[in-house]
Scaffold this motif. Structure first.
Motif, mmCIF file in Angstrom:
data_model
loop_
_atom_site.group_PDB
_atom_site.id
_atom_site.type_symbol
_atom_site.label_atom_id
_atom_site.label_comp_id
_atom_site.label_asym_id
_atom_site.label_seq_id
_atom_site.Cartn_x
_atom_site.Cartn_y
_atom_site.Cartn_z
ATOM 1 N N ARG A 169 10.553 15.027 -7.938
ATOM 2 C CA ARG A 169 11.180 15.248 -9.245
ATOM 3 C C ARG A 169 11.581 13.923 -9.889
ATOM 4 N N THR A 170 12.025 12.990 -9.065
ATOM 5 C CA THR A 170 12.420 11.680 -9.591
ATOM 6 C C THR A 170 11.225 10.973 -10.217
ATOM 7 N N VAL A 171 10.069 11.049 -9.550
ATOM 8 C CA VAL A 171 8.859 10.424 -10.086
ATOM 9 C C VAL A 171 8.395 11.145 -11.340
ATOM 10 N N ILE A 172 8.442 12.478 -11.331
ATOM 11 C CA ILE A 172 8.003 13.252 -12.493
ATOM 12 C C ILE A 172 8.883 12.977 -13.705
ATOM 13 N N GLU A 173 10.189 12.840 -13.482
ATOM 14 C CA GLU A 173 11.104 12.618 -14.595
ATOM 15 C C GLU A 173 11.158 11.151 -15.037
ATOM 16 N N ASN A 174 10.673 10.258 -14.178
ATOM 17 C CA ASN A 174 10.644 8.819 -14.510
ATOM 18 C C ASN A 174 9.270 8.244 -14.165
ATOM 19 N N PRO A 175 8.189 8.783 -14.754
ATOM 20 C CA PRO A 175 6.848 8.392 -14.303
ATOM 21 C C PRO A 175 6.509 6.916 -14.482
ATOM 22 N N VAL A 176 6.848 6.358 -15.637
ATOM 23 C CA VAL A 176 6.437 4.968 -15.890
ATOM 24 C C VAL A 176 7.160 3.979 -14.969
ATOM 25 N N PRO A 177 8.493 3.981 -14.905
ATOM 26 C CA PRO A 177 9.146 3.016 -14.011
ATOM 27 C C PRO A 177 8.848 3.259 -12.534
ATOM 28 N N MET A 178 8.788 4.520 -12.101
ATOM 29 C CA MET A 178 8.550 4.794 -10.686
ATOM 30 C C MET A 178 7.134 4.400 -10.272
ATOM 31 N N LEU A 179 6.137 4.752 -11.062
ATOM 32 C CA LEU A 179 4.766 4.386 -10.718
ATOM 33 C C LEU A 179 4.540 2.882 -10.851
ATOM 34 N N THR A 180 5.246 2.251 -11.782
ATOM 35 C CA THR A 180 5.176 0.790 -11.877
ATOM 36 C C THR A 180 5.720 0.154 -10.602
ATOM 37 N N PHE A 181 6.824 0.685 -10.116
ATOM 38 C CA PHE A 181 7.393 0.200 -8.861
ATOM 39 C C PHE A 181 6.384 0.368 -7.726
ATOM 40 N N GLY A 182 5.763 1.547 -7.634
ATOM 41 C CA GLY A 182 4.792 1.800 -6.580
ATOM 42 C C GLY A 182 3.584 0.886 -6.663
ATOM 43 N N LEU A 183 3.059 0.681 -7.858
ATOM 44 C CA LEU A 183 1.901 -0.195 -8.031
ATOM 45 C C LEU A 183 2.233 -1.631 -7.666
ATOM 46 N N PHE A 184 3.432 -2.068 -8.037
ATOM 47 C CA PHE A 184 3.834 -3.440 -7.730
ATOM 48 C C PHE A 184 3.966 -3.637 -6.223
ATOM 49 N N VAL A 185 4.582 -2.677 -5.549
ATOM 50 C CA VAL A 185 4.713 -2.765 -4.091
ATOM 51 C C VAL A 185 3.343 -2.729 -3.419
ATOM 52 N N ALA A 186 2.470 -1.821 -3.893
ATOM 53 C CA ALA A 186 1.132 -1.719 -3.315
ATOM 54 C C ALA A 186 0.348 -3.010 -3.518
ATOM 55 N N GLY A 187 0.454 -3.588 -4.715
ATOM 56 C CA GLY A 187 -0.242 -4.842 -4.978
ATOM 57 C C GLY A 187 0.245 -5.966 -4.081
ATOM 58 N N LEU A 188 1.559 -6.077 -3.928
ATOM 59 C CA LEU A 188 2.112 -7.106 -3.047
ATOM 60 C C LEU A 188 1.672 -6.881 -1.606
ATOM 61 N N ALA A 189 1.636 -5.604 -1.174
ATOM 62 C CA ALA A 189 1.254 -5.302 0.208
ATOM 63 C C ALA A 189 -0.200 -5.675 0.469
ATOM 64 N N ILE A 190 -1.078 -5.380 -0.480
ATOM 65 C CA ILE A 190 -2.491 -5.713 -0.308
ATOM 66 C C ILE A 190 -2.687 -7.220 -0.257
ATOM 67 N N ILE A 191 -1.997 -7.943 -1.138
ATOM 68 C CA ILE A 191 -2.077 -9.409 -1.103
ATOM 69 C C ILE A 191 -1.546 -9.937 0.225
ATOM 70 N N ALA A 192 -0.480 -9.312 0.725
ATOM 71 C CA ALA A 192 0.131 -9.767 1.978
ATOM 72 C C ALA A 192 -0.762 -9.528 3.181
ATOM 73 N N LEU A 193 -1.744 -8.601 3.060
ATOM 74 C CA LEU A 193 -2.642 -8.330 4.180
ATOM 75 C C LEU A 193 -3.656 -9.445 4.403
ATOM 76 N N VAL A 194 -3.930 -10.208 3.341
ATOM 77 C CA VAL A 194 -5.018 -11.188 3.404
ATOM 78 C C VAL A 194 -4.797 -12.243 4.481
ATOM 79 N N PRO A 195 -3.626 -12.889 4.551
ATOM 80 C CA PRO A 195 -3.448 -13.908 5.611
ATOM 81 C C PRO A 195 -3.073 -13.272 6.949
ATOM 82 N N LEU A 196 -4.021 -12.468 7.499
ATOM 83 C CA LEU A 196 -3.820 -11.849 8.822
ATOM 84 C C LEU A 196 -2.545 -11.014 8.893
ATOM 85 N N PHE A 197 -2.242 -10.288 7.834
ATOM 86 C CA PHE A 197 -1.075 -9.414 7.765
ATOM 87 C C PHE A 197 0.251 -10.175 7.748
#
Length: 262
Positions: free
Chosen positions: A209-237
Protein backbone atom coordinates in the motif's frame (compact mmCIF):
# COMPACT_ATOMS: atom_id res chain seq x y z
CA UNK A 1 9.30 -5.82 31.06
CA UNK A 2 11.29 -3.16 29.22
CA UNK A 3 9.42 -0.16 27.72
CA UNK A 4 10.62 -1.12 24.25
CA UNK A 5 9.29 -4.65 24.69
CA UNK A 6 5.92 -3.20 25.68
CA UNK A 7 5.94 -1.07 22.57
CA UNK A 8 6.65 -4.03 20.34
CA UNK A 9 4.07 -6.28 21.96
CA UNK A 10 1.22 -3.85 21.24
CA UNK A 11 -0.73 -3.98 17.99
CA UNK A 12 -0.26 -0.57 16.39
CA UNK A 13 -2.59 1.30 14.09
CA UNK A 14 -0.52 1.97 10.98
CA UNK A 15 -0.88 5.18 9.01
CA UNK A 16 0.77 5.56 5.61
CA UNK A 17 2.21 9.03 5.07
CA UNK A 18 2.60 10.94 1.84
CA UNK A 19 6.21 10.85 0.65
CA UNK A 20 8.06 13.29 -1.57
CA UNK A 21 11.41 13.14 -3.32
CA UNK A 22 12.90 15.14 -0.46
CA UNK A 23 12.15 12.20 1.83
CA UNK A 24 14.12 9.87 -0.42
CA UNK A 25 17.13 12.17 -0.47
CA UNK A 26 16.96 12.63 3.28
CA UNK A 27 16.65 8.87 3.86
CA UNK A 28 19.89 8.29 1.96
CA UNK A 29 21.57 11.18 3.78
CA UNK A 30 20.55 9.69 7.14
CA UNK A 31 21.66 6.24 5.97
CA UNK A 32 25.09 7.58 5.02
CA UNK A 33 25.31 9.33 8.40
CA UNK A 34 24.52 6.09 10.28
CA UNK A 35 27.15 4.21 8.27
CA UNK A 36 29.81 6.82 9.03
CA UNK A 37 28.79 6.85 12.71
CA UNK A 38 28.94 3.04 13.09
CA UNK A 39 31.25 1.87 10.26
CA UNK A 40 32.39 -1.36 11.93
CA UNK A 41 28.81 -2.64 12.11
CA UNK A 42 28.10 -1.65 8.53
CA UNK A 43 31.27 -3.26 7.20
CA UNK A 44 30.52 -6.44 9.16
CA UNK A 45 27.04 -6.92 7.68
CA UNK A 46 28.24 -5.77 4.27
CA UNK A 47 31.03 -8.35 4.39
CA UNK A 48 28.54 -11.16 5.02
CA UNK A 49 26.73 -10.19 1.85
CA UNK A 50 29.86 -9.55 -0.25
CA UNK A 51 31.63 -12.77 0.66
CA UNK A 52 28.38 -14.69 0.24
CA UNK A 53 28.28 -13.44 -3.34
CA UNK A 54 31.90 -14.40 -3.93
CA UNK A 55 31.25 -17.90 -2.53
CA UNK A 56 28.28 -18.42 -4.84
CA UNK A 57 30.27 -17.25 -7.86
CA UNK A 58 33.13 -19.63 -7.01
CA UNK A 59 30.73 -22.54 -6.53
CA UNK A 60 28.96 -21.91 -9.84
CA UNK A 61 32.32 -21.76 -11.62
CA UNK A 62 33.54 -24.97 -9.98
CA UNK A 63 30.34 -26.76 -11.07
CA UNK A 64 30.85 -25.47 -14.62
CA UNK A 65 27.81 -23.19 -14.49
CA UNK A 66 29.49 -19.81 -15.04
CA UNK A 67 26.55 -18.62 -17.16
CA UNK A 68 24.44 -18.66 -13.97
CA UNK A 69 26.67 -16.04 -12.32
CA UNK A 70 24.92 -13.12 -14.06
CA UNK A 71 21.29 -14.05 -13.17
CA UNK A 72 22.31 -15.06 -9.65
CA UNK A 73 24.27 -11.83 -9.20
CA UNK A 74 21.27 -9.81 -10.38
CA UNK A 75 18.87 -11.73 -8.15
CA UNK A 76 21.22 -11.94 -5.17
CA UNK A 77 20.37 -8.42 -3.90
CA UNK A 78 16.79 -9.63 -3.39
CA UNK A 79 17.87 -11.32 -0.15
CA UNK A 80 19.71 -8.22 1.04
CA UNK A 81 16.98 -7.12 3.46
CA UNK A 82 17.64 -10.16 5.66
CA UNK A 83 21.28 -9.22 6.08
CA UNK A 84 20.13 -5.66 6.68
CA UNK A 85 18.08 -6.56 9.78
CA UNK A 86 21.10 -5.77 11.95
CA UNK A 87 21.43 -2.42 10.20
CA UNK A 88 17.78 -1.61 10.89
CA UNK A 89 18.38 -2.37 14.55
CA UNK A 90 21.39 -0.04 14.68
CA UNK A 91 19.40 2.81 13.13
CA UNK A 92 16.45 2.11 15.43
CA UNK A 93 18.67 2.18 18.53
CA UNK A 94 20.36 5.36 17.32
CA UNK A 95 16.99 7.08 16.89
CA UNK A 96 15.72 5.84 20.26
CA UNK A 97 18.91 6.85 22.05
CA UNK A 98 19.58 3.26 23.15
CA UNK A 99 23.05 1.79 23.61
CA UNK A 100 24.60 0.19 20.53
CA UNK A 101 26.92 -2.74 21.06
CA UNK A 102 27.61 -6.05 19.37
CA UNK A 103 25.81 -8.15 21.95
CA UNK A 104 22.57 -6.18 21.75
CA UNK A 105 22.53 -5.92 17.96
CA UNK A 106 23.35 -9.58 17.28
CA UNK A 107 20.91 -10.74 19.95
CA UNK A 108 18.14 -8.85 18.18
CA UNK A 109 19.13 -10.35 14.83
CA UNK A 110 18.99 -13.90 16.19
CA UNK A 111 15.71 -13.15 17.96
CA UNK A 112 14.05 -12.67 14.58
CA UNK A 113 14.05 -16.45 14.11
CA UNK A 114 11.20 -16.62 16.62
CA UNK A 115 9.20 -13.78 15.07
CA UNK A 116 7.24 -13.14 11.89
CA UNK A 117 10.36 -12.07 10.02
CA UNK A 118 11.28 -15.72 9.48
CA UNK A 119 8.11 -16.20 7.39
CA UNK A 120 9.28 -13.45 5.09
CA UNK A 121 12.26 -15.62 4.23
CA UNK A 122 9.98 -18.10 2.49
CA UNK A 123 8.41 -15.33 0.41
CA UNK A 124 11.75 -13.87 -0.67
CA UNK A 125 13.41 -17.22 -1.40
CA UNK A 126 10.33 -18.39 -3.32
CA UNK A 127 10.46 -15.37 -5.61
CA UNK A 128 14.24 -15.74 -5.91
CA UNK A 129 13.83 -19.34 -7.11
CA UNK A 130 11.10 -18.26 -9.54
CA UNK A 131 13.64 -15.81 -10.95
CA UNK A 132 16.30 -18.52 -11.34
CA UNK A 133 13.95 -21.06 -12.93
CA UNK A 134 12.40 -18.59 -15.32
CA UNK A 135 15.92 -17.71 -16.49
CA UNK A 136 16.61 -21.43 -17.11
CA UNK A 137 13.28 -21.76 -18.94
CA UNK A 138 13.96 -18.73 -21.14
CA UNK A 139 17.45 -20.01 -21.89
CA UNK A 140 16.03 -23.36 -22.96
CA UNK A 141 13.40 -21.67 -25.14
CA UNK A 142 15.70 -19.18 -26.89
CA UNK A 143 19.14 -20.76 -26.71
CA UNK A 144 18.23 -24.44 -26.66
CA UNK A 145 21.26 -26.65 -26.33
CA UNK A 146 23.68 -23.89 -27.29
CA UNK A 147 24.23 -22.71 -23.73
CA UNK A 148 27.97 -21.88 -23.54
CA UNK A 149 30.22 -23.40 -20.93
CA UNK A 150 32.04 -20.16 -20.10
CA UNK A 151 30.89 -16.73 -18.98
CA UNK A 152 32.66 -14.96 -21.88
CA UNK A 153 31.06 -17.25 -24.45
CA UNK A 154 27.66 -16.84 -22.82
CA UNK A 155 27.94 -13.05 -22.95
CA UNK A 156 28.95 -13.22 -26.61
CA UNK A 157 25.95 -15.40 -27.54
CA UNK A 158 23.52 -13.20 -25.60
CA UNK A 159 24.82 -9.92 -27.01
CA UNK A 160 25.53 -10.89 -30.64
CA UNK A 161 22.74 -13.27 -31.73
CA UNK A 162 19.03 -12.54 -32.37
CA UNK A 163 18.01 -15.34 -30.02
CA UNK A 164 20.33 -14.04 -27.33
CA UNK A 165 19.06 -10.47 -27.61
CA UNK A 166 15.44 -11.69 -27.42
CA UNK A 167 16.33 -13.76 -24.36
CA UNK A 168 17.97 -10.71 -22.79
CA UNK A 169 14.96 -8.45 -23.52
CA UNK A 170 12.28 -10.83 -22.22
CA UNK A 171 14.41 -11.88 -19.26
CA UNK A 172 14.89 -8.24 -18.32
CA UNK A 173 11.15 -7.54 -18.47
CA UNK A 174 10.23 -10.62 -16.42
CA UNK A 175 12.99 -9.88 -13.93
CA UNK A 176 11.85 -6.27 -13.58
CA UNK A 177 8.28 -7.42 -12.84
CA UNK A 178 9.43 -9.92 -10.20
CA UNK A 179 11.80 -7.40 -8.64
CA UNK A 180 9.05 -4.76 -8.45
CA UNK A 181 6.64 -7.19 -6.80
CA UNK A 182 9.22 -8.30 -4.27
CA UNK A 183 10.44 -4.78 -3.57
CA UNK A 184 6.86 -3.61 -2.98
CA UNK A 185 6.20 -6.50 -0.61
CA UNK A 186 9.27 -6.16 1.60
CA UNK A 187 10.70 -2.62 1.50
CA UNK A 188 8.49 -1.43 4.36
CA UNK A 189 7.55 -4.87 5.71
CA UNK A 190 11.04 -5.82 6.89
CA UNK A 191 11.73 -2.81 9.16
CA UNK A 192 8.07 -2.82 10.26
CA UNK A 193 8.37 -6.42 11.48
CA UNK A 194 11.49 -5.50 13.42
CA UNK A 195 9.81 -2.47 14.96
CA UNK A 196 6.41 -3.95 15.87
CA UNK A 197 4.85 -7.33 16.54
CA UNK A 198 2.55 -7.42 13.53
CA UNK A 199 1.99 -10.50 11.38
CA UNK A 200 3.93 -10.79 8.14
CA UNK A 201 0.80 -10.61 5.95
CA UNK A 202 -0.15 -7.26 7.49
CA UNK A 203 3.43 -6.07 7.05
CA UNK A 204 3.49 -7.08 3.38
CA UNK A 205 0.12 -5.48 2.64
CA UNK A 206 1.22 -2.28 4.39
CA UNK A 207 4.40 -2.25 2.32
CA UNK A 208 2.49 -2.72 -0.93
CA UNK A 209 0.00 0.00 0.00
CA UNK A 210 2.88 2.35 0.75
CA UNK A 211 4.32 1.80 -2.73
CA UNK A 212 0.91 2.13 -4.39
CA UNK A 213 0.16 5.38 -2.57
CA UNK A 214 3.67 6.77 -3.16
CA UNK A 215 4.69 5.20 -6.50
CA UNK A 216 7.17 7.79 -7.76
CA UNK A 217 9.31 8.27 -4.62
CA UNK A 218 9.18 4.60 -3.59
CA UNK A 219 10.08 3.22 -7.02
CA UNK A 220 12.77 5.88 -7.37
CA UNK A 221 14.23 4.66 -4.09
CA UNK A 222 14.12 1.06 -5.33
CA UNK A 223 15.73 1.87 -8.67
CA UNK A 224 18.49 3.85 -6.99
CA UNK A 225 19.26 1.03 -4.57
CA UNK A 226 19.16 -1.55 -7.38
CA UNK A 227 21.48 0.56 -9.52
CA UNK A 228 23.97 0.99 -6.69
CA UNK A 229 23.82 -2.74 -5.92
CA UNK A 230 24.52 -3.72 -9.53
CA UNK A 231 27.45 -1.31 -9.72
CA UNK A 232 28.73 -2.68 -6.41
CA UNK A 233 28.76 -6.22 -7.84
CA UNK A 234 31.35 -5.35 -10.48
CA UNK A 235 34.48 -5.27 -8.26
CA UNK A 236 34.01 -8.88 -7.06
CA UNK A 237 30.99 -7.95 -4.93
CA UNK A 238 33.26 -5.82 -2.73
CA UNK A 239 31.35 -2.64 -3.40
CA UNK A 240 28.57 -4.15 -1.28
CA UNK A 241 30.74 -3.53 1.78
CA UNK A 242 29.54 0.08 1.60
CA UNK A 243 26.42 -0.01 -0.58
CA UNK A 244 24.53 -2.59 1.47
CA UNK A 245 24.90 -0.89 4.88
CA UNK A 246 24.07 2.56 3.49
CA UNK A 247 21.00 1.15 1.70
CA UNK A 248 19.98 -0.76 4.83
CA UNK A 249 20.17 2.30 7.06
CA UNK A 250 18.40 4.37 4.40
CA UNK A 251 15.57 1.83 4.21
CA UNK A 252 14.98 2.16 7.94
CA UNK A 253 14.78 5.94 7.72
CA UNK A 254 12.46 5.71 4.72
CA UNK A 255 10.20 3.37 6.70
CA UNK A 256 10.06 5.81 9.62
CA UNK A 257 9.07 8.60 7.23
CA UNK A 258 6.49 6.45 5.45
CA UNK A 259 4.73 4.86 8.44
CA UNK A 260 3.29 6.36 11.58
CA UNK A 261 2.26 3.80 14.23
CA UNK A 262 -0.20 4.85 16.92
Amino acid sequence: MEPQALQRSSLPKLQINRLRMHDIRQAFADGWRDFRTYPSFGLFFGAIYAFGGIFIAVMLTSYHLPWMIIPVAIGFPLIGPFVAVGLYEISRRHQQGESINWKAVLAEVFRQRERQLSWMAFVVLFIFWIWIYQIRLLMALFLGFRIPATLDAFAQVVLTTPEGLLFLAIGTIVGAVLATILFSAIVIAMPLLLDHDVDFVTAMLTSMRTVIENPVPMLTFGLFVAGLAIIALVPLFLGLLVVLPVAGHATWHLYRRAITAT
